[in-house]
Design a protein around this motif. Sequence first.
Motif, mmCIF file in Angstrom:
data_model
loop_
_atom_site.group_PDB
_atom_site.id
_atom_site.type_symbol
_atom_site.label_atom_id
_atom_site.label_comp_id
_atom_site.label_asym_id
_atom_site.label_seq_id
_atom_site.Cartn_x
_atom_site.Cartn_y
_atom_site.Cartn_z
ATOM 1 N N GLU A 152 -9.326 -9.646 7.470
ATOM 2 C CA GLU A 152 -8.273 -10.688 7.715
ATOM 3 C C GLU A 152 -8.023 -11.695 7.053
ATOM 4 O O GLU A 152 -9.018 -12.695 7.246
ATOM 5 N N LEU A 153 -7.209 -11.869 6.329
ATOM 6 C CA LEU A 153 -7.010 -13.072 5.513
ATOM 7 C C LEU A 153 -5.877 -13.893 5.781
ATOM 8 O O LEU A 153 -5.300 -13.726 6.925
ATOM 9 N N SER A 154 -5.753 -15.083 5.246
ATOM 10 C CA SER A 154 -4.684 -16.195 5.734
ATOM 11 C C SER A 154 -3.226 -15.713 5.733
ATOM 12 O O SER A 154 -2.490 -15.862 6.490
ATOM 13 N N LEU A 155 -2.904 -14.622 4.734
ATOM 14 C CA LEU A 155 -1.583 -14.081 4.821
ATOM 15 C C LEU A 155 -1.401 -12.803 5.560
ATOM 16 O O LEU A 155 -0.290 -12.330 5.815
ATOM 17 N N GLY A 156 -2.512 -12.526 5.895
ATOM 18 C CA GLY A 156 -2.569 -10.825 6.784
ATOM 19 C C GLY A 156 -3.687 -10.001 6.194
ATOM 20 O O GLY A 156 -4.544 -10.504 5.660
ATOM 21 N N PRO A 157 -3.752 -8.879 6.766
ATOM 22 C CA PRO A 157 -4.877 -7.872 6.608
ATOM 23 C C PRO A 157 -4.850 -7.236 4.933
ATOM 24 O O PRO A 157 -3.582 -6.974 4.570
ATOM 25 N N ILE A 158 -5.901 -7.078 4.633
ATOM 26 C CA ILE A 158 -5.929 -6.155 3.373
ATOM 27 C C ILE A 158 -6.976 -4.968 3.550
ATOM 28 O O ILE A 158 -8.193 -5.339 3.959
ATOM 29 N N ALA A 159 -6.568 -3.807 3.621
ATOM 30 C CA ALA A 159 -7.508 -2.764 3.676
ATOM 31 C C ALA A 159 -8.002 -2.548 2.331
ATOM 32 O O ALA A 159 -7.540 -2.680 1.254
ATOM 33 N N TYR A 160 -9.292 -2.009 2.252
ATOM 34 C CA TYR A 160 -10.096 -1.788 1.048
ATOM 35 C C TYR A 160 -11.188 -0.695 1.245
ATOM 36 O O TYR A 160 -11.649 -0.367 2.358
ATOM 37 N N GLU A 161 -11.669 -0.134 0.231
ATOM 38 C CA GLU A 161 -12.896 0.589 -0.123
ATOM 39 C C GLU A 161 -13.856 -0.001 -0.624
ATOM 40 O O GLU A 161 -13.866 -0.872 -1.547
ATOM 41 N N PRO A 170 4.754 -12.112 9.036
ATOM 42 C CA PRO A 170 6.326 -12.173 8.719
ATOM 43 C C PRO A 170 6.413 -13.381 8.086
ATOM 44 O O PRO A 170 7.462 -13.419 7.164
ATOM 45 N N ASP A 171 5.640 -14.412 8.158
ATOM 46 C CA ASP A 171 5.882 -15.979 8.082
ATOM 47 C C ASP A 171 4.994 -16.166 6.523
ATOM 48 O O ASP A 171 5.116 -17.410 6.109
ATOM 49 N N ALA A 172 4.548 -15.144 5.975
ATOM 50 C CA ALA A 172 3.418 -15.389 4.849
ATOM 51 C C ALA A 172 4.173 -15.995 3.658
ATOM 52 O O ALA A 172 5.424 -15.289 3.353
ATOM 53 N N ASP A 173 3.752 -16.908 2.955
ATOM 54 C CA ASP A 173 4.470 -17.292 1.928
ATOM 55 C C ASP A 173 3.794 -16.568 0.535
ATOM 56 O O ASP A 173 2.787 -16.877 0.083
ATOM 57 N N PHE A 174 4.462 -15.643 0.477
ATOM 58 C CA PHE A 174 3.989 -14.505 -0.679
ATOM 59 C C PHE A 174 4.862 -14.543 -1.908
ATOM 60 O O PHE A 174 5.963 -14.949 -2.036
ATOM 61 N N SER A 175 4.032 -14.852 -3.117
ATOM 62 C CA SER A 175 4.354 -14.810 -4.457
ATOM 63 C C SER A 175 3.527 -14.434 -5.317
ATOM 64 O O SER A 175 2.150 -14.136 -4.953
ATOM 65 N N PRO A 176 3.796 -14.250 -6.464
ATOM 66 C CA PRO A 176 2.749 -13.816 -7.511
ATOM 67 C C PRO A 176 1.627 -14.722 -7.519
ATOM 68 O O PRO A 176 0.437 -14.680 -7.522
ATOM 69 N N ARG A 177 1.712 -16.113 -7.340
ATOM 70 C CA ARG A 177 0.836 -17.288 -7.325
ATOM 71 C C ARG A 177 -0.034 -17.161 -6.129
ATOM 72 O O ARG A 177 -1.104 -16.773 -6.414
ATOM 73 N N THR A 178 0.369 -16.933 -5.167
ATOM 74 C CA THR A 178 -0.028 -16.845 -3.835
ATOM 75 C C THR A 178 -1.074 -15.405 -3.586
ATOM 76 O O THR A 178 -1.933 -15.222 -2.983
ATOM 77 N N ALA A 179 -0.347 -14.384 -4.403
ATOM 78 C CA ALA A 179 -1.033 -12.999 -4.548
ATOM 79 C C ALA A 179 -2.405 -13.272 -5.313
ATOM 80 O O ALA A 179 -3.364 -12.852 -4.920
ATOM 81 N N ALA A 180 -2.214 -13.944 -6.386
ATOM 82 C CA ALA A 180 -3.469 -14.193 -7.058
ATOM 83 C C ALA A 180 -4.564 -15.073 -6.203
ATOM 84 O O ALA A 180 -5.513 -14.553 -6.354
ATOM 85 N N LEU A 181 -4.205 -15.913 -5.670
ATOM 86 C CA LEU A 181 -5.165 -16.761 -4.839
ATOM 87 C C LEU A 181 -5.616 -15.936 -3.407
ATOM 88 O O LEU A 181 -6.767 -16.180 -3.312
ATOM 89 N N LEU A 182 -4.786 -14.952 -3.193
ATOM 90 C CA LEU A 182 -5.188 -13.921 -2.085
ATOM 91 C C LEU A 182 -6.483 -13.236 -2.588
ATOM 92 O O LEU A 182 -7.397 -12.755 -1.846
ATOM 93 N N ILE A 183 -6.377 -12.636 -3.688
ATOM 94 C CA ILE A 183 -7.437 -11.973 -4.430
ATOM 95 C C ILE A 183 -8.856 -12.819 -4.178
ATOM 96 O O ILE A 183 -9.905 -12.436 -4.012
#
Length: 275
Positions: free
Chosen positions: A5-14, A64-77
């Motif tokens: 559970e991250l700031s922009l939403g959930p990320i499933a992983y193996e 739904p209110d996530a500020d999503f962009s390539p840059r925030t995707a990078a920071l999400l990683i």
Amino acid sequence: MPTAELSLGPIAYEDNGTGQAVLLIHGLLQNGDVWRAVAADLAADHRVIVPTLPFGSHRLPLRPDADFSPRTAALLIGEFADALELPEDAVFVENDSGRLQQLAAERPERVRRMVIAGCEAFDNYPPKSGGTLMTAAAKVPGGIYALSLALTPRPLRRVPGTGFAVMTAKEVPHELTDAWLAPLRGDRAVRADLVKYLRNTRRDAMLEAAEALRGYTGRALIVWGRQDRMMPPEHGRRLAELIPGAELVELDECGTLIPLDQPKALAEAIREFAR
């Protein structure tokens, strides 16, 4: 699958295996399954983490209110790596996308070892063919949904020089592309995540990242397919020259999706680099 559970939403992983951590990052309109052969190989002697990122083939939408962009995707990683408490010697590996370069440029202390394997770079952003098509579709209301429907017939995914066909020297198995396209067709929230990402693309973003990587002090390996028709092979050589101390491996009979074209060779390159 576990979920972070991250700031922009959930990320499933193996998360499989034990030993030195290796984080495998996929590109747009894919999920973690693009890494399945490489992950299975590396899990024999490494801890292998494979997230499914919100790049259009995910099943857990962002807020739904996530500020999503390539840059925030990078920071999400980077946030994902923090959440899993990955150690400093973890190896970050990315194929197709360029988000790892952006993360290493902004948070070099988080990415001390990285493998850039056939990725967006320099002025090839969005990349020709599929990347420019998706970006154009995202600007039109309903465009991404229409694109997902257009790719429903399996033969259209293998039209030479377009879509998934241009990304491999072989062919992407239909079972993979079926799974990659299903969330995009079936979930409005998934489409909204991808549209946000594509509409926030900046053409000079990868040039900025490359400039910052001139001062990168971690270790880097560049792996590229000699037959790559989407990500120019000369970009791999330029990255290897630009990043201090970077190593370069070039593979034959290999396009952009190196985990599908040459999984064993890629796994061995990562394993050797991790040592």
